[in-house]
Motif scaffolding. Structure first.
Motif, PDB file in Angstrom:
ATOM      1  N   ALA A   1      -4.377 -11.169  -0.230  1.00 56.54           N
ATOM      2  CA  ALA A   1      -5.286 -10.632  -1.247  1.00 56.54           C
ATOM      3  C   ALA A   1      -5.998  -9.367  -0.773  1.00 56.54           C
ATOM      4  CB  ALA A   1      -6.322 -11.700  -1.628  1.00 56.54           C
ATOM      5  N   PHE A   2      -6.298  -9.301   0.519  1.00 51.99           N
ATOM      6  CA  PHE A   2      -7.109  -8.197   1.031  1.00 51.99           C
ATOM      7  C   PHE A   2      -6.266  -7.031   1.542  1.00 51.99           C
ATOM      8  CE2 PHE A   2     -10.276  -6.214   3.922  1.00 51.99           C
ATOM      9  CZ  PHE A   2     -11.333  -6.102   3.030  1.00 51.99           C
ATOM     10  N   PHE A   3      -5.175  -7.351   2.240  1.00 45.36           N
ATOM     11  CA  PHE A   3      -4.366  -6.310   2.879  1.00 45.36           C
ATOM     12  C   PHE A   3      -3.039  -6.048   2.164  1.00 45.36           C
ATOM     13  CE2 PHE A   3      -6.872  -8.187   6.390  1.00 45.36           C
ATOM     14  CZ  PHE A   3      -7.570  -7.059   6.788  1.00 45.36           C
ATOM     15  N   GLY A   4      -2.591  -6.968   1.352  1.00 47.66           N
ATOM     16  CA  GLY A   4      -1.275  -6.841   0.738  1.00 47.66           C
ATOM     17  C   GLY A   4      -1.283  -6.188  -0.626  1.00 47.66           C
ATOM     18  N   VAL A   5      -2.206  -5.278  -0.839  1.00 45.79           N
ATOM     19  CA  VAL A   5      -2.347  -4.602  -2.133  1.00 45.79           C
ATOM     20  C   VAL A   5      -1.605  -3.269  -2.113  1.00 45.79           C
ATOM     21  CG1 VAL A   5      -4.533  -5.724  -2.666  1.00 45.79           C
ATOM     22  CG2 VAL A   5      -4.538  -3.577  -1.374  1.00 45.79           C
ATOM     23  N   HIS A   6      -1.297  -2.757  -3.295  1.00 51.79           N
ATOM     24  CA  HIS A   6      -0.702  -1.422  -3.463  1.00 51.79           C
ATOM     25  C   HIS A   6       0.531  -1.213  -2.572  1.00 51.79           C
ATOM     26  CE1 HIS A   6      -5.107  -0.248  -4.517  1.00 51.79           C
ATOM     27  NE2 HIS A   6      -4.523  -0.863  -5.527  1.00 51.79           N
ATOM     28  N   PRO A   7       1.593  -1.961  -2.811  1.00 47.57           N
ATOM     29  CA  PRO A   7       2.797  -1.846  -1.982  1.00 47.57           C
ATOM     30  C   PRO A   7       3.292  -0.403  -1.877  1.00 47.57           C
ATOM     31  CG  PRO A   7       2.987  -3.698  -3.501  1.00 47.57           C
ATOM     32  CD  PRO A   7       1.753  -2.946  -3.905  1.00 47.57           C
ATOM     33  N   GLY A   8       3.628  -0.020  -0.673  1.00 45.97           N
ATOM     34  CA  GLY A   8       4.196   1.308  -0.429  1.00 45.97           C
ATOM     35  C   GLY A   8       3.184   2.404  -0.170  1.00 45.97           C
ATOM     36  N   ALA A   9       1.930   2.186  -0.546  1.00 40.94           N
ATOM     37  CA  ALA A   9       0.906   3.217  -0.322  1.00 40.94           C
ATOM     38  C   ALA A   9       0.637   3.347   1.173  1.00 40.94           C
ATOM     39  CB  ALA A   9      -0.379   2.841  -1.053  1.00 40.94           C
ATOM     40  N   TRP A  10       0.498   4.578   1.655  1.00 42.50           N
ATOM     41  CA  TRP A  10       0.099   4.739   3.059  1.00 42.50           C
ATOM     42  C   TRP A  10      -0.988   5.800   3.213  1.00 42.50           C
ATOM     43  CZ3 TRP A  10       2.091   9.259   5.709  1.00 42.50           C
ATOM     44  CH2 TRP A  10       3.160   9.898   5.083  1.00 42.50           C
ATOM     45  N   ASP A  11      -1.922   5.750   2.249  1.00 41.47           N
ATOM     46  CA  ASP A  11      -3.166   6.499   2.406  1.00 41.47           C
ATOM     47  C   ASP A  11      -4.153   5.591   3.144  1.00 41.47           C
ATOM     48  OD1 ASP A  11      -3.413   4.664   0.393  1.00 41.47           O
ATOM     49  OD2 ASP A  11      -4.363   6.010  -1.048  1.00 41.47           O
ATOM     50  N   ILE A  12      -5.423   5.780   2.961  1.00 41.62           N
ATOM     51  CA  ILE A  12      -6.432   4.942   3.607  1.00 41.62           C
ATOM     52  C   ILE A  12      -7.298   4.305   2.536  1.00 41.62           C
ATOM     53  CG2 ILE A  12      -8.414   4.916   5.176  1.00 41.62           C
ATOM     54  CD1 ILE A  12      -7.123   7.301   6.616  1.00 41.62           C
ATOM     55  N   ASN A  13      -7.414   3.001   2.579  1.00 45.36           N
ATOM     56  CA  ASN A  13      -8.139   2.221   1.585  1.00 45.36           C
ATOM     57  C   ASN A  13      -9.306   1.540   2.303  1.00 45.36           C
ATOM     58  OD1 ASN A  13      -9.008   0.458  -0.378  1.00 45.36           O
ATOM     59  ND2 ASN A  13      -6.991  -0.368  -0.870  1.00 45.36           N
ATOM     60  N   THR A  14     -10.506   2.083   2.146  1.00 39.63           N
ATOM     61  CA  THR A  14     -11.651   1.600   2.923  1.00 39.63           C
ATOM     62  C   THR A  14     -12.322   0.401   2.260  1.00 39.63           C
ATOM     63  OG1 THR A  14     -13.188   3.137   1.866  1.00 39.63           O
ATOM     64  CG2 THR A  14     -12.081   3.906   3.858  1.00 39.63           C
ATOM     65  N   TYR A  15     -13.129  -0.303   3.067  1.00 38.95           N
ATOM     66  CA  TYR A  15     -13.836  -1.487   2.562  1.00 38.95           C
ATOM     67  C   TYR A  15     -15.141  -1.676   3.325  1.00 38.95           C
ATOM     68  CZ  TYR A  15     -11.966  -3.809   6.742  1.00 38.95           C
ATOM     69  OH  TYR A  15     -11.645  -4.141   8.041  1.00 38.95           O
ATOM     70  N   THR A  16     -15.976  -2.554   2.785  1.00 40.08           N
ATOM     71  CA  THR A  16     -17.258  -2.891   3.390  1.00 40.08           C
ATOM     72  C   THR A  16     -17.308  -4.382   3.688  1.00 40.08           C
ATOM     73  OG1 THR A  16     -18.320  -3.378   1.271  1.00 40.08           O
ATOM     74  CG2 THR A  16     -18.364  -1.062   2.030  1.00 40.08           C
ATOM     75  N   PHE A  17     -18.370  -4.804   4.352  1.00 36.27           N
ATOM     76  CA  PHE A  17     -18.598  -6.235   4.613  1.00 36.27           C
ATOM     77  C   PHE A  17     -18.621  -7.010   3.301  1.00 36.27           C
ATOM     78  CE2 PHE A  17     -21.427  -9.904   5.132  1.00 36.27           C
ATOM     79  CZ  PHE A  17     -20.929 -10.504   6.276  1.00 36.27           C
ATOM     80  N   ASP A  18     -19.270  -6.449   2.295  1.00 38.49           N
ATOM     81  CA  ASP A  18     -19.354  -7.141   1.000  1.00 38.49           C
ATOM     82  C   ASP A  18     -17.975  -7.333   0.376  1.00 38.49           C
ATOM     83  OD1 ASP A  18     -22.094  -7.307   1.238  1.00 38.49           O
ATOM     84  OD2 ASP A  18     -22.503  -5.571  -0.039  1.00 38.49           O
ATOM     85  N   ASP A  19     -17.055  -6.394   0.604  1.00 37.00           N
ATOM     86  CA  ASP A  19     -15.694  -6.547   0.078  1.00 37.00           C
ATOM     87  C   ASP A  19     -14.987  -7.723   0.740  1.00 37.00           C
ATOM     88  OD1 ASP A  19     -15.915  -4.298  -1.614  1.00 37.00           O
ATOM     89  OD2 ASP A  19     -15.329  -2.952   0.023  1.00 37.00           O
ATOM     90  N   VAL A  20     -15.203  -7.904   2.029  1.00 41.10           N
ATOM     91  CA  VAL A  20     -14.623  -9.050   2.734  1.00 41.10           C
ATOM     92  C   VAL A  20     -15.145 -10.350   2.131  1.00 41.10           C
ATOM     93  CG1 VAL A  20     -14.479 -10.243   4.959  1.00 41.10           C
ATOM     94  CG2 VAL A  20     -14.319  -7.750   4.876  1.00 41.10           C
TER      95      VAL A  20
END
Length: 629
Positions: free
Chosen positions: A447-466
């Motif tokens: 759910a957290f890391f397996g999103v947007h297949p094939g994308a290799w930009d940078i997808n940032t997150y915060t503690f609240d997102d976790v």
């Protein structure tokens, strides 16, 4: 005029130069840099281990600040090797330009581009280490490791992803190379690569060498994954069927775990060497790794450290694609805040062990032995947890920059790796408990890391997102649950109790302990006397408040004799065992500086090594965690 500009003007006057008074280093903007940088590296000077660099930087007349990368992703600290670059020369229209290092930032170089010029030609040398006392060795007679951050300057004032670069390298004749960069053209031993932005250039290092094998780990796939192996000797490239199968399964287990990947191709760079410096460093589309020369040829004995490729591969999802918001910066010269490393490294450490077991890089028993050592570290081996938190250790890359510490167990050092790993075992067990074993950290990973297949930009997150993602799997007060462990002073080894296993200690060393003794010639008495020692008797990391510590031993000492006999590890083991049935203390003759003294340790509990043992009546979650998907 601001203070920085004033200082620059004074320095220019004192030096008799015509440089302008530079203002503060310009803040980066998110817009395209005008023109394309051209970087050429000559890596053929093996005798001197020198990388010769030439670079053309498009520029307009006026002040120009060029930066040498400082904050290198994966190092988590300002470790750019600025001390190893020399021979700078800047030219425009064929004329040599004066330059000054910025008085407030040693990584910044100020020049004045003259009228009529549209570019600056830069040349310098990267004088790589001659031996390990000077840093990690990156060039040997058989192979080299080219890291672009060490051989490039870039213009200040722009996001690095907005600066385009054409790069070329000249290698020794008949050498092979591997990199995530894509080929453009080559002539002889000079190779050029397709234009890429500076951010991803730095994220695409190269291994090159005489002896090389390229292995397809996912044959027929639309997204290629290759294992590129370089060795000191050709014979070390022989890959067994068992080894090949495990590395192919590594890819499949990661895909099953995450359900997506974040690269258009991936290249493991693996050096089997005792000459090139050891490394394990993540990148988005590749990773730099090293191992013993017998990594493949003695497969049954080389399992220690085989979780490295699993760890670094996992970073493509956790750390490179999904990244803590404060660990991403627009350039390589801005401070990164490391508090998110308990996820970035801690959860990667979790999956590194697990996927090593799921893929066959480790056996189930290998994994259980390593987990027992992990648990013991935070059960008895980290007295520093009484005063320090896992969260605070995320500051260690900047505080210590991985320098050795006198009492690591008490001072602690980057414990967000293994301590963070144990936090995630606790999270996994709680998810399983709340869901009657229907949900686990596998679900969080997807759910957290397996999103947007094939994308290799940078997808940032915060503690609240976790926390939000965990609540999307099972509702709970996850913030308090995690902070109790992240910011508290708890026994993190209790995570294994939650998984259905408990730590026990006895006088039988595990296969992991035996393997470490055989391979690294280090002998672990941490949970008995309270120290480890090498085959020569040199002590390391004496355990705070242990019998050895309280008797007066310190890491600066060397064992000379045990109960009157010249030191050997087996004699010390015998002495510890014999003391179980004797009231006499163990006598150690030690040397410190030029002095000798006898230290008596009143210890009678015998040898102690950690193991995991099932807790009857509790669900066995841990066996489920280790099971292949």
């Amino acid at each position: 005029m601001n203070n920085t500009a004033t200082k620059a003007a004074v320095l220019s006057a004192l030096m008799g130069t015509a440089l302008p008074a530079f203002a503060d280093i310009p803040a980066p903007v998110d817009q395209a840099y005008p023109g394309t940088l051209k970087i050429k590296v000559d890596a053929t000077d093996l005798s001197h281990r020198i990388f010769n660099v030439t670079e053309v930087v498009p520029a307009k007349p006026g002040p120009l600040t060029l930066l040498y990368p400082s904050w290198i992703p994966g190092h988590h600290s300002p470790t750019g090797p600025i001390d190893k670059v020399a021979g700078f020369e800047f030219k425009a229209n064929g004329k040599v330009l004066q330059w000054e290092r910025d008085p407030g930032n040693v990584y910044a170089f100020n020049i004045d581009v003259p009228k009529g010029a549209d570019s600056v030609e830069v040349s310098f040398k990267f004088l790589s280490p001659q031996d390990r006392s000077q840093g990690r060795v990156v060039m040997t007679p058989e192979m080299l490791n080219l890291q672009w951050n060490t051989v490039a300057l870039y213009p200040a004032g722009y996001y690095t992803r907005q600066i385009k670069v054409d790069s070329c390298v000249t290698l020794p004749q008949d050498w092979h190379y591997a990199t995530a960069l894509e080929d453009s053209n080559h002539k002889g031993s000079s190779y050029c690569f397709k234009t890429i932005d500076f951010e991803n250039l730095v994220d695409s290092p190269m291994f090159a060498g005489k002896y090389y094998k390229r292995i397809d780990l996912n044959p027929g796939a639309d997204t290629p994954v290759h294992l590129n192996v370089f060795a000191d000797k050709a014979k070390d490239l022989d890959v067994s069927e068992e080894g090949l199968k495990a590395h192919k399964e590594l890819v499949q287990q990661m895909y099953k775990l995450y359900g997506a990947h974040h690269y258009n191709h991936y290249d493991f760079l693996l050096a089997l060497t005792d000459k090139l410096g050891g490394i394990g460093l993540e990148h988005h589309r590749s990773s730099e790794n090293s191992g013993k020369q017998d990594y493949f040829t003695k497969w049954d004995k080389s399992w220690l450290g085989r979780d490295l490729l699993a760890h670094e591969f996992n970073h493509s999802w956790d750390g490179k694609y999904r990244r803590p918001a404060e660990l991403w910066t627009p350039t390589y010269n801005q401070v990164k805040k490391d508090h998110g490393l308990w996820v970035y490294e801690g959860q990667t450490q979790f999956w590194g062990y697990i996927v090593a077991a799921r893929s066959g890089l480790w056996s189930h028993d290998n994994a259980m032995d390593m987990l027992a050592l992990l648990g013991a570290t935070y059960d008895k081996g980290r007295p520093g947890m009484k005063w320090r938190t896992i969260l605070d250790t995320t500051n260690d890359p900047t505080i210590a920059q991985r320098a050795p510490k006198a009492f690591r167990n008490y001072q602690m050092s980057e414990d967000y790796y293994q301590g963070g790993q144990l936090i995630w075992y606790a999270v996994d067990a709680k998810l399983r408990s709340l869901s009657a074993d229907k949900k686990s950290l596998n679900d969080f990973a997807k759910a957290f890391f397996g999103v947007h297949p094939g994308a290799w930009d940078i997808n940032t997150y915060t503690f609240d997102d976790v926390i939000a993602t965990l609540n999307g799997i099972e509702k709970y007060d996850w913030a308090s649950f995690i902070n109790e462990r992240l910011k508290g002073h708890v026994n993190l080894s209790d995570s294994f109790n939650d998984q259905g296993w408990k730590l026990v200690y006895n006088d039988t060393p595990s296969a992991a302990v035996k393997g470490m003794e055989d391979r690294y010639k280090r002998f672990d008495f941490t949970y008995s006397l309270g120290f480890s020692a090498d085959k020569e008797g040199k002590l390391s990391d004496v355990l705070w408040d242990s019998p050895a510590f309280n008797a007066g031993l310190s890491p600066s000492m060397t064992l000379v004799a045990v109960n009157g006999e010249a030191y050997k590890a087996e004699y010390l083991k015998d002495a510890i065992t014999a003391a179980k049935t004797s009231k006499a203390p163990i006598e150690l003759l030690v040397k410190e500086f030029d002095q000798y003294k006898t230290i008596k340790i009143d210890y009678h509990a015998g040898l102690m090594y950690p193991h995991l043992e099932r807790i009857e009546g509790k669900p066995d979650y841990l066996s489920e965690v280790l099971k292949a998907l």
